[in-house]
Design a protein around this motif. Structure first.
Motif, mmCIF file in Angstrom:
data_model
loop_
_atom_site.group_PDB
_atom_site.id
_atom_site.type_symbol
_atom_site.label_atom_id
_atom_site.label_comp_id
_atom_site.label_asym_id
_atom_site.label_seq_id
_atom_site.Cartn_x
_atom_site.Cartn_y
_atom_site.Cartn_z
ATOM 1 N N THR A 105 -38.958 -49.176 31.115
ATOM 2 C CA THR A 105 -38.243 -50.436 31.311
ATOM 3 C C THR A 105 -36.755 -50.164 31.480
ATOM 4 O O THR A 105 -36.319 -49.006 31.546
ATOM 5 N N GLU A 106 -35.953 -51.245 31.546
ATOM 6 C CA GLU A 106 -34.505 -51.147 31.705
ATOM 7 C C GLU A 106 -33.821 -52.099 30.736
ATOM 8 O O GLU A 106 -34.463 -52.978 30.156
ATOM 9 N N ASN A 107 -32.493 -51.932 30.592
ATOM 10 C CA ASN A 107 -31.746 -52.793 29.680
ATOM 11 C C ASN A 107 -30.338 -53.003 30.220
ATOM 12 O O ASN A 107 -29.944 -52.407 31.231
ATOM 13 N N ARG A 108 -29.575 -53.843 29.523
ATOM 14 C CA ARG A 108 -28.171 -54.103 29.863
ATOM 15 C C ARG A 108 -27.321 -53.905 28.623
ATOM 16 O O ARG A 108 -27.813 -53.979 27.506
ATOM 17 N N LEU A 109 -26.036 -53.676 28.827
ATOM 18 C CA LEU A 109 -25.100 -53.434 27.743
ATOM 19 C C LEU A 109 -24.207 -54.657 27.560
ATOM 20 O O LEU A 109 -23.672 -55.194 28.538
ATOM 21 N N VAL A 110 -24.056 -55.095 26.300
ATOM 22 C CA VAL A 110 -23.261 -56.296 26.028
ATOM 23 C C VAL A 110 -22.287 -56.064 24.886
ATOM 24 O O VAL A 110 -22.460 -55.157 24.066
ATOM 25 N N LEU A 111 -21.276 -56.918 24.838
ATOM 26 C CA LEU A 111 -20.324 -56.954 23.735
ATOM 27 C C LEU A 111 -20.688 -58.156 22.881
ATOM 28 O O LEU A 111 -20.848 -59.269 23.404
ATOM 29 N N VAL A 112 -20.860 -57.947 21.577
ATOM 30 C CA VAL A 112 -21.250 -59.039 20.686
ATOM 31 C C VAL A 112 -20.209 -59.235 19.591
ATOM 32 O O VAL A 112 -19.418 -58.338 19.281
ATOM 33 N N GLU A 243 -49.561 -55.489 32.344
ATOM 34 C CA GLU A 243 -49.655 -56.229 31.086
ATOM 35 C C GLU A 243 -48.591 -55.753 30.098
ATOM 36 O O GLU A 243 -47.934 -56.557 29.427
ATOM 37 N N GLY A 244 -48.426 -54.442 30.007
ATOM 38 C CA GLY A 244 -47.409 -53.905 29.112
ATOM 39 C C GLY A 244 -46.009 -54.294 29.558
ATOM 40 O O GLY A 244 -45.157 -54.648 28.736
ATOM 41 N N HIS A 245 -45.768 -54.239 30.852
ATOM 42 C CA HIS A 245 -44.462 -54.596 31.400
ATOM 43 C C HIS A 245 -44.097 -56.037 31.044
ATOM 44 O O HIS A 245 -42.936 -56.334 30.713
ATOM 45 N N ALA A 246 -45.080 -56.930 31.085
ATOM 46 C CA ALA A 246 -44.835 -58.338 30.755
ATOM 47 C C ALA A 246 -44.370 -58.494 29.304
ATOM 48 O O ALA A 246 -43.553 -59.370 28.992
ATOM 49 N N ILE A 247 -44.883 -57.653 28.426
ATOM 50 C CA ILE A 247 -44.477 -57.705 27.015
ATOM 51 C C ILE A 247 -42.993 -57.377 26.881
ATOM 52 O O ILE A 247 -42.247 -58.044 26.151
ATOM 53 N N PHE A 248 -42.539 -56.364 27.613
ATOM 54 C CA PHE A 248 -41.135 -55.968 27.545
ATOM 55 C C PHE A 248 -40.233 -57.010 28.211
ATOM 56 O O PHE A 248 -39.128 -57.280 27.723
ATOM 57 N N LEU A 249 -40.698 -57.595 29.296
ATOM 58 C CA LEU A 249 -39.917 -58.652 29.949
ATOM 59 C C LEU A 249 -39.696 -59.825 28.994
ATOM 60 O O LEU A 249 -38.606 -60.407 28.950
ATOM 61 N N LYS A 250 -40.703 -60.164 28.231
ATOM 62 C CA LYS A 250 -40.599 -61.288 27.296
ATOM 63 C C LYS A 250 -39.535 -61.038 26.240
ATOM 64 O O LYS A 250 -38.925 -61.986 25.725
ATOM 65 N N ARG A 251 -39.295 -59.786 25.907
ATOM 66 C CA ARG A 251 -38.293 -59.444 24.901
ATOM 67 C C ARG A 251 -36.916 -59.182 25.505
ATOM 68 O O ARG A 251 -36.003 -58.737 24.831
ATOM 69 N N GLY A 252 -36.763 -59.500 26.799
ATOM 70 C CA GLY A 252 -35.455 -59.407 27.429
ATOM 71 C C GLY A 252 -35.155 -58.138 28.191
ATOM 72 O O GLY A 252 -34.055 -57.979 28.733
ATOM 73 N N PHE A 253 -36.110 -57.220 28.236
ATOM 74 C CA PHE A 253 -35.888 -55.996 29.008
ATOM 75 C C PHE A 253 -36.028 -56.288 30.495
ATOM 76 O O PHE A 253 -36.625 -57.285 30.903
ATOM 77 N N GLY A 254 -35.489 -55.393 31.305
ATOM 78 C CA GLY A 254 -35.517 -55.609 32.738
ATOM 79 C C GLY A 254 -36.697 -54.960 33.405
ATOM 80 O O GLY A 254 -37.620 -54.479 32.764
ATOM 81 N N ARG A 255 -36.624 -54.913 34.710
ATOM 82 C CA ARG A 255 -37.697 -54.312 35.485
ATOM 83 C C ARG A 255 -37.632 -52.819 35.416
ATOM 84 O O ARG A 255 -36.610 -52.239 35.067
#
Length: 256
Positions: A105-112, A243-255
């Protein structure tokens, strides 16, 4: 020992050792997963168990720490890293099963900032992060080794901000530890993944770092050379399936 006592003794051993052995056999494959994958990987393990398989055993930590464990001979089955570099490290040492490495999967970087904070910052070149920190610290995963920290340092460097905040960094052992510092108000700002921020109600996203400011945040997964569990390959395939990819998408991960 009289026959009656002998039978009772072996019955006792069977009663306590039998179920224990059965439980041991019912454990699923051991997965070493980056700390930021906690919710998504737990969801995936639960979904796999609902299909009738033994639930995978999950171990979360910084990718750097997990790679070192694998190098030291940990009897694990799968490794899911928050960057390609630590997977490259294990591959270079022939510690991966050939042909099993894949993008997860993929992710993004944020400032919190803490949820109650009202500070606003626009993440652009030379944005006033150091001034906004004041005497406070910038929470981030260890920029010397942990993927989230390295991505953060790279982004701040390209934005011309790193030298002004390097002396104010509170380096944490992993990205979730950095998140916890902001949640507790111990740090006014932190750099984490978008999925970490999404998993917490105690922080708010101040801004998202431009994708061009750091290398793409990709998560590879592979079987380790020490893998012996019969379900390891099947679970790996499940993780990278639709199916697995959909699980990660639901948690905010990217394509992928």
């Amino acid at each position: 020992m009289p026959p009656v006592l002998r039978r009772a003794f072996f019955a006792f051993l069977f009663a306590f050792s039998g179920p224990t052995s059965a439980l041991a056999q019912q454990k699923g494959p051991l997965v070493l997963a980056a700390a930021s994958l906690q919710e998504a990987m737990t969801d995936a393990a639960n979904a796999w168990a609902r299909k009738g398989h033994p639930r995978p055993v999950l171990s979360f930590a910084a990718s750097s720490a997990l790679a070192r464990q694998a190098e030291a001979g940990a009897r694990a089955d799968l490794f899911a890293s928050a960057d390609e570099q630590w997977m490259d490290y294990l591959q270079g040492k022939s510690l991966l099963k050939p042909g099993t490495r894949a993008r997860l999967t993929e992710n993004r970087l944020v400032l919190v900032a803490p949820a109650q904070s009202r500070v606003n910052l626009q993440i652009t070149r030379n944005f006033p992060l150091a001034k906004s920190l004041g005497s406070g610290r910038l929470a981030m995963a260890d920029p010397a080794a942990v993927p989230a920290g390295r991505y953060g340092r790279e982004a701040l460097t390209k934005l011309g901000v790193w030298t002004s905040v390097a002396g104010k960094v509170a380096a944490a052992e992993n990205v979730r530890a950095a998140l916890a510092l902001v949640e507790r108000g111990a740090a006014p700002f932190g750099i984490v993944y978008a999925t970490d921020a999404m998993a917490s109600r105690r922080v708010r996203v101040v801004g998202t770092f431009p994708a061009a400011s750091h290398q793409p945040i990709t998560y590879p997964v592979a079987r380790l050379a020490t893998s012996r569990h019969r379900d390891a390959e099947a679970f790996r395939r499940f993780l990278i399936s639709r199916e697995g990819h959909a699980i990660f998408l639901k948690r905010g991960f990217g394509r992928r």
